[in-house]
Design a protein around this motif. Structure first.
Motif, PDB file in Angstrom:
ATOM      1  N   LEU A 168      40.801 -27.214 -33.470  1.00 43.90           N
ATOM      2  CA  LEU A 168      40.068 -26.153 -32.796  1.00 43.90           C
ATOM      3  C   LEU A 168      38.559 -26.366 -32.835  1.00 43.90           C
ATOM      4  O   LEU A 168      37.813 -25.662 -32.163  1.00 43.90           O
ATOM      5  CB  LEU A 168      40.395 -24.797 -33.434  1.00 43.90           C
ATOM      6  CG  LEU A 168      41.834 -24.303 -33.265  1.00 43.90           C
ATOM      7  CD1 LEU A 168      42.056 -23.043 -34.099  1.00 43.90           C
ATOM      8  CD2 LEU A 168      42.134 -24.021 -31.801  1.00 43.90           C
ATOM      9  N   ARG A 169      38.131 -27.334 -33.629  1.00 40.89           N
ATOM     10  CA  ARG A 169      36.707 -27.590 -33.779  1.00 40.89           C
ATOM     11  C   ARG A 169      36.335 -28.941 -33.171  1.00 40.89           C
ATOM     12  O   ARG A 169      37.156 -29.840 -33.054  1.00 40.89           O
ATOM     13  CB  ARG A 169      36.327 -27.595 -35.265  1.00 40.89           C
ATOM     14  CG  ARG A 169      36.647 -26.304 -36.003  1.00 40.89           C
ATOM     15  CD  ARG A 169      35.656 -25.212 -35.667  1.00 40.89           C
ATOM     16  NE  ARG A 169      35.846 -24.021 -36.495  1.00 40.89           N
ATOM     17  CZ  ARG A 169      35.055 -22.967 -36.474  1.00 40.89           C
ATOM     18  NH1 ARG A 169      34.021 -22.937 -35.652  1.00 40.89           N
ATOM     19  NH2 ARG A 169      35.290 -21.928 -37.230  1.00 40.89           N
ATOM     20  N   MET A 170      35.085 -29.079 -32.816  1.00 42.58           N
ATOM     21  CA  MET A 170      34.604 -30.339 -32.273  1.00 42.58           C
ATOM     22  C   MET A 170      34.645 -31.415 -33.347  1.00 42.58           C
ATOM     23  O   MET A 170      34.286 -31.182 -34.504  1.00 42.58           O
ATOM     24  CB  MET A 170      33.166 -30.178 -31.760  1.00 42.58           C
ATOM     25  CG  MET A 170      32.615 -31.425 -31.095  1.00 42.58           C
ATOM     26  SD  MET A 170      30.857 -31.250 -30.694  1.00 42.58           S
ATOM     27  CE  MET A 170      30.886 -29.790 -29.663  1.00 42.58           C
ATOM     28  N   ALA A 171      35.086 -32.600 -32.966  1.00 41.50           N
ATOM     29  CA  ALA A 171      35.157 -33.722 -33.898  1.00 41.50           C
ATOM     30  C   ALA A 171      34.557 -34.955 -33.240  1.00 41.50           C
ATOM     31  O   ALA A 171      34.772 -35.207 -32.049  1.00 41.50           O
ATOM     32  CB  ALA A 171      36.591 -33.993 -34.305  1.00 41.50           C
ATOM     33  N   MET A 172      33.798 -35.717 -34.008  1.00 39.56           N
ATOM     34  CA  MET A 172      33.239 -36.985 -33.553  1.00 39.56           C
ATOM     35  C   MET A 172      33.944 -38.085 -34.340  1.00 39.56           C
ATOM     36  O   MET A 172      33.697 -38.285 -35.521  1.00 39.56           O
ATOM     37  CB  MET A 172      31.725 -37.026 -33.779  1.00 39.56           C
ATOM     38  CG  MET A 172      31.041 -38.218 -33.136  1.00 39.56           C
ATOM     39  SD  MET A 172      29.242 -38.255 -33.433  1.00 39.56           S
ATOM     40  CE  MET A 172      28.732 -36.653 -32.815  1.00 39.56           C
ATOM     41  N   ARG A 173      34.850 -38.782 -33.663  1.00 39.24           N
ATOM     42  CA  ARG A 173      35.751 -39.718 -34.353  1.00 39.24           C
ATOM     43  C   ARG A 173      35.029 -40.938 -34.893  1.00 39.24           C
ATOM     44  O   ARG A 173      35.363 -41.434 -35.967  1.00 39.24           O
ATOM     45  CB  ARG A 173      36.860 -40.146 -33.389  1.00 39.24           C
ATOM     46  CG  ARG A 173      37.897 -41.076 -33.982  1.00 39.24           C
ATOM     47  CD  ARG A 173      39.075 -41.267 -33.055  1.00 39.24           C
ATOM     48  NE  ARG A 173      38.699 -41.817 -31.760  1.00 39.24           N
ATOM     49  CZ  ARG A 173      38.490 -43.125 -31.541  1.00 39.24           C
ATOM     50  NH1 ARG A 173      38.582 -43.994 -32.530  1.00 39.24           N
ATOM     51  NH2 ARG A 173      38.174 -43.560 -30.337  1.00 39.24           N
ATOM     52  N   ASP A 174      34.058 -41.454 -34.181  1.00 35.89           N
ATOM     53  CA  ASP A 174      33.379 -42.681 -34.588  1.00 35.89           C
ATOM     54  C   ASP A 174      31.930 -42.607 -34.125  1.00 35.89           C
ATOM     55  O   ASP A 174      31.605 -42.987 -33.002  1.00 35.89           O
ATOM     56  CB  ASP A 174      34.085 -43.896 -33.974  1.00 35.89           C
ATOM     57  CG  ASP A 174      33.574 -45.225 -34.526  1.00 35.89           C
ATOM     58  OD1 ASP A 174      32.412 -45.274 -34.955  1.00 35.89           O
ATOM     59  OD2 ASP A 174      34.341 -46.209 -34.503  1.00 35.89           O
ATOM     60  N   GLY A 175      31.057 -42.115 -35.008  1.00 28.90           N
ATOM     61  CA  GLY A 175      29.661 -41.921 -34.652  1.00 28.90           C
ATOM     62  C   GLY A 175      28.949 -43.198 -34.253  1.00 28.90           C
ATOM     63  O   GLY A 175      28.131 -43.216 -33.328  1.00 28.90           O
ATOM     64  N   ARG A 176      29.262 -44.299 -34.934  1.00 32.79           N
ATOM     65  CA  ARG A 176      28.604 -45.566 -34.608  1.00 32.79           C
ATOM     66  C   ARG A 176      28.997 -46.053 -33.223  1.00 32.79           C
ATOM     67  O   ARG A 176      28.164 -46.587 -32.476  1.00 32.79           O
ATOM     68  CB  ARG A 176      28.961 -46.614 -35.656  1.00 32.79           C
ATOM     69  CG  ARG A 176      28.358 -46.351 -37.030  1.00 32.79           C
ATOM     70  CD  ARG A 176      28.657 -47.466 -38.002  1.00 32.79           C
ATOM     71  NE  ARG A 176      28.038 -47.210 -39.299  1.00 32.79           N
ATOM     72  CZ  ARG A 176      28.113 -48.045 -40.333  1.00 32.79           C
ATOM     73  NH1 ARG A 176      28.799 -49.184 -40.210  1.00 32.79           N
ATOM     74  NH2 ARG A 176      27.524 -47.746 -41.464  1.00 32.79           N
ATOM     75  N   LYS A 177      30.271 -45.872 -32.874  1.00 34.64           N
ATOM     76  CA  LYS A 177      30.724 -46.287 -31.550  1.00 34.64           C
ATOM     77  C   LYS A 177      30.089 -45.422 -30.466  1.00 34.64           C
ATOM     78  O   LYS A 177      29.726 -45.926 -29.392  1.00 34.64           O
ATOM     79  CB  LYS A 177      32.249 -46.208 -31.468  1.00 34.64           C
ATOM     80  CG  LYS A 177      32.844 -46.933 -30.278  1.00 34.64           C
ATOM     81  CD  LYS A 177      34.349 -47.058 -30.407  1.00 34.64           C
ATOM     82  CE  LYS A 177      34.941 -47.866 -29.255  1.00 34.64           C
ATOM     83  NZ  LYS A 177      36.416 -48.038 -29.405  1.00 34.64           N
ATOM     84  N   VAL A 178      29.952 -44.131 -30.735  1.00 34.74           N
ATOM     85  CA  VAL A 178      29.287 -43.240 -29.786  1.00 34.74           C
ATOM     86  C   VAL A 178      27.836 -43.674 -29.590  1.00 34.74           C
ATOM     87  O   VAL A 178      27.336 -43.736 -28.458  1.00 34.74           O
ATOM     88  CB  VAL A 178      29.348 -41.780 -30.272  1.00 34.74           C
ATOM     89  CG1 VAL A 178      28.457 -40.888 -29.410  1.00 34.74           C
ATOM     90  CG2 VAL A 178      30.780 -41.267 -30.248  1.00 34.74           C
ATOM     91  N   PHE A 179      27.165 -43.982 -30.691  1.00 31.91           N
ATOM     92  CA  PHE A 179      25.768 -44.412 -30.625  1.00 31.91           C
ATOM     93  C   PHE A 179      25.626 -45.656 -29.751  1.00 31.91           C
ATOM     94  O   PHE A 179      24.779 -45.711 -28.842  1.00 31.91           O
ATOM     95  CB  PHE A 179      25.244 -44.706 -32.032  1.00 31.91           C
ATOM     96  CG  PHE A 179      23.813 -45.165 -32.076  1.00 31.91           C
ATOM     97  CD1 PHE A 179      22.792 -44.249 -32.268  1.00 31.91           C
ATOM     98  CD2 PHE A 179      23.483 -46.509 -31.948  1.00 31.91           C
ATOM     99  CE1 PHE A 179      21.463 -44.660 -32.312  1.00 31.91           C
ATOM    100  CE2 PHE A 179      22.159 -46.931 -31.983  1.00 31.91           C
ATOM    101  CZ  PHE A 179      21.149 -46.008 -32.169  1.00 31.91           C
ATOM    102  N   ALA A 180      26.457 -46.659 -30.015  1.00 32.70           N
ATOM    103  CA  ALA A 180      26.372 -47.912 -29.260  1.00 32.70           C
ATOM    104  C   ALA A 180      26.671 -47.696 -27.777  1.00 32.70           C
ATOM    105  O   ALA A 180      25.982 -48.238 -26.902  1.00 32.70           O
ATOM    106  CB  ALA A 180      27.328 -48.946 -29.850  1.00 32.70           C
TER     107      ALA A 180
END
Length: 328
Positions: free
Chosen positions: A211-223
Protein backbone atom coordinates in the motif's frame (compact mmCIF):
# COMPACT_ATOMS: atom_id res chain seq x y z
CA UNK A 1 -5.79 33.31 -36.34
CA UNK A 2 -4.65 30.58 -38.79
CA UNK A 3 -3.02 27.55 -37.19
CA UNK A 4 0.30 28.20 -38.92
CA UNK A 5 0.48 31.65 -37.32
CA UNK A 6 -0.32 30.47 -33.78
CA UNK A 7 2.18 29.95 -31.00
CA UNK A 8 1.62 29.19 -27.31
CA UNK A 9 2.66 31.37 -24.38
CA UNK A 10 3.12 30.85 -20.66
CA UNK A 11 0.43 33.27 -19.48
CA UNK A 12 -0.02 32.53 -15.76
CA UNK A 13 1.73 30.72 -12.92
CA UNK A 14 0.66 29.37 -9.56
CA UNK A 15 1.81 27.15 -6.71
CA UNK A 16 0.70 25.96 -3.33
CA UNK A 17 2.30 23.93 -0.54
CA UNK A 18 0.76 22.79 2.76
CA UNK A 19 1.47 24.81 5.87
CA UNK A 20 3.38 22.13 7.76
CA UNK A 21 7.13 22.33 7.11
CA UNK A 22 9.17 19.23 7.94
CA UNK A 23 12.91 19.89 8.34
CA UNK A 24 15.51 17.19 7.87
CA UNK A 25 16.27 17.08 11.58
CA UNK A 26 12.80 15.69 12.29
CA UNK A 27 13.22 12.78 9.87
CA UNK A 28 16.85 12.16 10.79
CA UNK A 29 15.84 11.81 14.44
CA UNK A 30 13.03 9.35 13.62
CA UNK A 31 15.25 7.19 11.37
CA UNK A 32 18.36 7.48 13.58
CA UNK A 33 20.35 9.13 10.80
CA UNK A 34 23.35 11.40 11.46
CA UNK A 35 22.73 15.14 11.34
CA UNK A 36 23.23 16.41 7.80
CA UNK A 37 22.84 12.95 6.23
CA UNK A 38 19.79 13.85 4.10
CA UNK A 39 21.18 17.17 2.85
CA UNK A 40 24.47 15.59 1.81
CA UNK A 41 22.79 12.84 -0.23
CA UNK A 42 19.81 14.62 -1.73
CA UNK A 43 20.24 18.39 -1.54
CA UNK A 44 16.97 18.60 0.40
CA UNK A 45 16.76 20.61 3.61
CA UNK A 46 12.99 20.54 4.23
CA UNK A 47 9.69 19.57 2.68
CA UNK A 48 5.97 20.23 3.32
CA UNK A 49 3.33 17.71 4.40
CA UNK A 50 -0.42 18.10 4.08
CA UNK A 51 -2.69 18.25 7.12
CA UNK A 52 -4.80 15.16 7.91
CA UNK A 53 -7.95 16.78 6.52
CA UNK A 54 -6.36 17.85 3.23
CA UNK A 55 -6.69 15.95 -0.06
CA UNK A 56 -4.93 16.35 -3.39
CA UNK A 57 -7.58 18.76 -4.71
CA UNK A 58 -6.95 21.05 -1.72
CA UNK A 59 -3.45 21.63 -3.07
CA UNK A 60 -4.33 21.77 -6.77
CA UNK A 61 -7.18 24.29 -6.49
CA UNK A 62 -5.23 27.21 -4.93
CA UNK A 63 -2.33 26.64 -7.34
CA UNK A 64 -4.75 26.75 -10.27
CA UNK A 65 -6.52 29.82 -8.90
CA UNK A 66 -3.21 31.67 -8.66
CA UNK A 67 -2.39 30.86 -12.30
CA UNK A 68 -5.87 32.01 -13.38
CA UNK A 69 -5.74 35.35 -11.55
CA UNK A 70 -7.49 37.97 -13.71
CA UNK A 71 -8.37 35.43 -16.42
CA UNK A 72 -11.85 35.03 -17.91
CA UNK A 73 -12.82 31.39 -17.13
CA UNK A 74 -14.49 31.18 -20.53
CA UNK A 75 -11.15 31.27 -22.35
CA UNK A 76 -9.98 27.98 -20.79
CA UNK A 77 -10.86 24.98 -22.94
CA UNK A 78 -9.04 22.22 -21.06
CA UNK A 79 -7.63 21.42 -17.62
CA UNK A 80 -4.94 18.74 -17.34
CA UNK A 81 -4.14 17.53 -13.82
CA UNK A 82 -0.86 15.61 -13.60
CA UNK A 83 -0.96 13.55 -10.41
CA UNK A 84 -0.20 10.13 -8.98
CA UNK A 85 -2.27 10.73 -5.83
CA UNK A 86 -5.82 11.75 -6.85
CA UNK A 87 -8.58 12.32 -4.32
CA UNK A 88 -10.13 8.98 -5.40
CA UNK A 89 -9.35 6.18 -7.85
CA UNK A 90 -12.73 7.03 -9.39
CA UNK A 91 -13.93 9.58 -10.36
CA UNK A 92 -10.95 11.59 -11.64
CA UNK A 93 -10.03 14.66 -9.63
CA UNK A 94 -9.66 17.11 -12.53
CA UNK A 95 -13.41 17.76 -13.00
CA UNK A 96 -13.76 18.64 -9.32
CA UNK A 97 -10.79 21.01 -9.53
CA UNK A 98 -12.22 22.62 -12.67
CA UNK A 99 -15.61 23.07 -10.99
CA UNK A 100 -14.11 24.66 -7.90
CA UNK A 101 -12.15 27.03 -10.14
CA UNK A 102 -15.30 28.11 -11.94
CA UNK A 103 -14.39 26.32 -15.18
CA UNK A 104 -16.72 24.25 -17.35
CA UNK A 105 -14.03 23.03 -19.75
CA UNK A 106 -12.74 19.56 -20.45
CA UNK A 107 -10.85 18.14 -17.48
CA UNK A 108 -8.83 14.95 -17.12
CA UNK A 109 -6.24 13.41 -14.80
CA UNK A 110 -2.88 12.43 -16.28
CA UNK A 111 -0.89 9.79 -14.39
CA UNK A 112 2.67 10.33 -15.57
CA UNK A 113 4.51 10.01 -12.25
CA UNK A 114 7.45 12.44 -11.99
CA UNK A 115 7.31 13.09 -15.75
CA UNK A 116 3.61 13.97 -15.63
CA UNK A 117 4.00 17.74 -15.90
CA UNK A 118 6.27 17.46 -18.94
CA UNK A 119 3.76 15.22 -20.74
CA UNK A 120 0.84 17.44 -19.75
CA UNK A 121 2.69 20.54 -20.98
CA UNK A 122 3.36 18.97 -24.38
CA UNK A 123 -0.23 17.75 -24.75
CA UNK A 124 -1.68 21.02 -23.48
CA UNK A 125 0.42 23.08 -25.87
CA UNK A 126 -0.85 20.97 -28.76
CA UNK A 127 -4.46 21.54 -27.70
CA UNK A 128 -3.96 25.29 -27.27
CA UNK A 129 -2.31 25.64 -30.66
CA UNK A 130 -4.91 23.51 -32.45
CA UNK A 131 -8.08 24.95 -30.90
CA UNK A 132 -7.08 28.50 -30.00
CA UNK A 133 -8.25 27.87 -26.43
CA UNK A 134 -6.22 28.35 -23.28
CA UNK A 135 -5.18 25.28 -21.28
CA UNK A 136 -4.59 25.11 -17.54
CA UNK A 137 -1.92 22.57 -16.61
CA UNK A 138 -1.71 21.66 -12.92
CA UNK A 139 0.69 19.16 -11.39
CA UNK A 140 0.08 18.19 -7.79
CA UNK A 141 0.95 15.34 -5.45
CA UNK A 142 0.30 14.40 -1.85
CA UNK A 143 3.04 11.83 -1.32
CA UNK A 144 3.40 12.02 2.46
CA UNK A 145 0.55 9.49 2.79
CA UNK A 146 1.99 7.05 0.26
CA UNK A 147 5.56 6.68 1.52
CA UNK A 148 6.69 4.04 3.98
CA UNK A 149 7.78 5.95 7.10
CA UNK A 150 10.45 3.34 7.78
CA UNK A 151 11.95 3.24 4.25
CA UNK A 152 14.83 5.70 4.12
CA UNK A 153 15.06 5.88 0.30
CA UNK A 154 11.61 7.35 -0.17
CA UNK A 155 11.03 8.97 3.24
CA UNK A 156 13.86 11.46 2.87
CA UNK A 157 12.88 12.56 -0.65
CA UNK A 158 9.15 12.86 -1.16
CA UNK A 159 6.88 15.78 -0.31
CA UNK A 160 3.50 17.40 -0.98
CA UNK A 161 2.89 20.37 -3.26
CA UNK A 162 1.29 21.77 -6.40
CA UNK A 163 2.20 24.02 -9.32
CA UNK A 164 0.23 25.37 -12.27
CA UNK A 165 0.84 27.02 -15.63
CA UNK A 166 -1.74 28.65 -17.92
CA UNK A 167 -1.02 28.11 -21.62
CA UNK A 168 -2.52 30.73 -23.93
CA UNK A 169 -2.48 30.86 -27.75
CA UNK A 170 -0.07 33.49 -29.04
CA UNK A 171 0.05 35.47 -32.27
CA UNK A 172 3.78 34.73 -32.49
CA UNK A 173 4.29 31.26 -34.02
CA UNK A 174 7.85 31.16 -32.66
CA UNK A 175 6.57 31.10 -29.08
CA UNK A 176 6.01 27.79 -27.30
CA UNK A 177 7.26 24.28 -28.03
CA UNK A 178 10.26 24.08 -30.32
CA UNK A 179 10.84 20.37 -29.74
CA UNK A 180 9.61 17.51 -27.57
CA UNK A 181 11.08 14.07 -26.93
CA UNK A 182 8.94 11.65 -24.88
CA UNK A 183 10.17 8.12 -24.14
CA UNK A 184 9.31 5.04 -22.04
CA UNK A 185 10.78 1.64 -21.14
CA UNK A 186 8.40 -0.78 -19.43
CA UNK A 187 11.33 -3.05 -18.56
CA UNK A 188 11.78 -0.80 -15.53
CA UNK A 189 8.07 -0.85 -14.69
CA UNK A 190 8.51 -2.04 -11.09
CA UNK A 191 11.52 0.07 -10.05
CA UNK A 192 9.25 2.55 -8.23
CA UNK A 193 5.63 1.89 -7.44
CA UNK A 194 2.65 1.28 -5.18
CA UNK A 195 1.77 -2.37 -5.94
CA UNK A 196 -1.68 -2.65 -4.39
CA UNK A 197 -4.87 -0.88 -5.41
CA UNK A 198 -5.12 -1.51 -9.15
CA UNK A 199 -6.67 -4.34 -11.16
CA UNK A 200 -3.50 -6.48 -10.96
CA UNK A 201 -3.43 -6.50 -7.15
CA UNK A 202 -6.67 -5.07 -5.67
CA UNK A 203 -6.82 -3.75 -2.14
CA UNK A 204 -8.66 -6.90 -0.98
CA UNK A 205 -6.29 -9.39 -2.66
CA UNK A 206 -4.75 -12.06 -0.35
CA UNK A 207 -1.58 -11.02 1.41
CA UNK A 208 -0.41 -7.92 3.20
CA UNK A 209 1.61 -4.86 2.28
CA UNK A 210 1.90 -3.12 -1.04
CA UNK A 211 0.00 0.00 0.00
CA UNK A 212 3.03 2.25 0.28
CA UNK A 213 5.45 3.56 -2.31
CA UNK A 214 8.57 1.44 -2.67
CA UNK A 215 11.81 2.09 -4.54
CA UNK A 216 13.21 -1.34 -5.37
CA UNK A 217 16.67 -0.32 -6.56
CA UNK A 218 17.74 3.27 -5.93
CA UNK A 219 21.04 2.93 -7.78
CA UNK A 220 19.32 1.58 -10.88
CA UNK A 221 16.79 4.41 -10.76
CA UNK A 222 19.62 6.93 -10.47
CA UNK A 223 21.50 5.51 -13.46
CA UNK A 224 18.36 5.27 -15.61
CA UNK A 225 17.30 8.82 -14.73
CA UNK A 226 20.68 10.30 -15.59
CA UNK A 227 20.94 8.41 -18.87
CA UNK A 228 17.34 9.05 -19.94
CA UNK A 229 17.32 12.74 -19.07
CA UNK A 230 20.70 13.33 -20.69
CA UNK A 231 19.89 11.49 -23.90
CA UNK A 232 16.41 12.99 -24.37
CA UNK A 233 17.63 16.51 -23.60
CA UNK A 234 20.45 16.19 -26.13
CA UNK A 235 17.94 15.07 -28.75
CA UNK A 236 15.47 17.85 -27.89
CA UNK A 237 18.22 20.46 -28.22
CA UNK A 238 19.32 19.02 -31.56
CA UNK A 239 15.75 18.97 -32.89
CA UNK A 240 15.26 22.58 -31.79
CA UNK A 241 18.48 23.54 -33.55
CA UNK A 242 20.13 25.12 -30.52
CA UNK A 243 23.19 24.42 -28.37
CA UNK A 244 23.23 24.18 -24.59
CA UNK A 245 24.95 27.56 -24.45
CA UNK A 246 21.97 29.13 -26.22
CA UNK A 247 19.56 28.21 -23.41
CA UNK A 248 18.14 30.91 -21.19
CA UNK A 249 17.19 28.46 -18.42
CA UNK A 250 16.90 24.78 -17.51
CA UNK A 251 13.87 23.40 -15.63
CA UNK A 252 14.57 19.82 -14.48
CA UNK A 253 12.35 17.58 -12.40
CA UNK A 254 13.55 18.02 -8.81
CA UNK A 255 14.30 14.39 -7.94
CA UNK A 256 17.47 14.91 -5.95
CA UNK A 257 20.48 17.18 -6.30
CA UNK A 258 22.87 14.43 -7.41
CA UNK A 259 20.75 13.54 -10.44
CA UNK A 260 20.32 17.19 -11.39
CA UNK A 261 24.04 17.91 -10.99
CA UNK A 262 25.05 14.88 -13.05
CA UNK A 263 22.63 15.59 -15.91
CA UNK A 264 23.60 19.27 -15.91
CA UNK A 265 27.27 18.37 -16.12
CA UNK A 266 26.63 15.86 -18.92
CA UNK A 267 24.82 18.52 -20.94
CA UNK A 268 27.29 21.31 -20.23
CA UNK A 269 24.74 23.55 -18.51
CA UNK A 270 27.13 25.19 -16.06
CA UNK A 271 26.47 28.67 -17.42
CA UNK A 272 22.67 28.27 -17.64
CA UNK A 273 20.22 29.32 -14.90
CA UNK A 274 18.75 26.23 -13.24
CA UNK A 275 15.18 26.68 -12.03
CA UNK A 276 14.69 24.70 -8.86
CA UNK A 277 13.10 24.58 -5.43
CA UNK A 278 14.40 21.23 -4.21
CA UNK A 279 16.19 22.39 -1.06
CA UNK A 280 13.13 23.86 0.67
CA UNK A 281 10.31 21.87 -0.93
CA UNK A 282 11.66 18.37 -1.60
CA UNK A 283 10.47 16.01 -4.32
CA UNK A 284 6.73 16.37 -4.94
CA UNK A 285 7.01 14.31 -8.15
CA UNK A 286 5.35 15.99 -11.16
CA UNK A 287 4.66 19.14 -9.13
CA UNK A 288 8.34 20.06 -8.71
CA UNK A 289 8.65 21.58 -12.19
CA UNK A 290 5.69 24.01 -12.20
CA UNK A 291 6.31 24.78 -8.51
CA UNK A 292 9.86 25.85 -9.30
CA UNK A 293 8.71 27.75 -12.40
CA UNK A 294 6.02 29.64 -10.49
CA UNK A 295 8.42 30.58 -7.70
CA UNK A 296 10.95 31.87 -10.24
CA UNK A 297 8.33 33.85 -12.17
CA UNK A 298 7.36 35.57 -8.94
CA UNK A 299 10.88 36.86 -8.29
CA UNK A 300 12.66 39.91 -9.63
CA UNK A 301 14.25 40.40 -12.03
CA UNK A 302 11.78 38.65 -14.33
CA UNK A 303 12.91 35.61 -16.26
CA UNK A 304 14.14 36.98 -19.60
CA UNK A 305 12.90 35.72 -22.93
CA UNK A 306 14.67 32.79 -24.54
CA UNK A 307 14.63 29.01 -24.88
CA UNK A 308 14.03 26.89 -21.77
CA UNK A 309 14.98 23.21 -21.56
CA UNK A 310 12.64 20.97 -19.54
CA UNK A 311 13.73 17.49 -18.41
CA UNK A 312 12.03 14.75 -16.39
CA UNK A 313 12.20 11.06 -15.47
CA UNK A 314 9.49 9.08 -13.69
CA UNK A 315 8.26 5.67 -12.59
CA UNK A 316 7.09 3.31 -15.25
CA UNK A 317 9.67 4.12 -16.52
CA UNK A 318 8.94 7.25 -18.58
CA UNK A 319 11.09 10.27 -19.33
CA UNK A 320 11.66 13.04 -21.79
CA UNK A 321 12.68 16.58 -22.57
CA UNK A 322 11.32 19.62 -24.36
CA UNK A 323 12.55 23.01 -25.48
CA UNK A 324 10.10 25.85 -24.86
CA UNK A 325 10.56 29.29 -26.36
CA UNK A 326 9.63 31.78 -23.66
CA UNK A 327 8.90 35.23 -25.13
CA UNK A 328 11.03 35.40 -28.30
Amino acid sequence: MPLAERGVAWAGFGHHVPERRVPNAEIEAELALPAGWIRARSGIEARHYAAPDQALSDLAIPAGAMALSGVDPGEVGLLLLATSTPDHLLPPTAPLVAHRLGLSCGAVDLAGACAGFLHALVLGAGHARMTGQSVLVIAANLLSRRIDPAETASRVLFADGAGAVLLRPSSNPAEGLRSAVLRSDGAGYDLIGIPRGGSRLPFDAPGKGGLRMAMRDGRKVFAAAVEGMTRSASQALAEAGIAAADLMAWLPHQANARIIDKVGANLGLGGVEWLGALAQYGNSSAATMPLALSLRMGREPALPGGPVLLSAFGAGTIWGAAVWQHRP
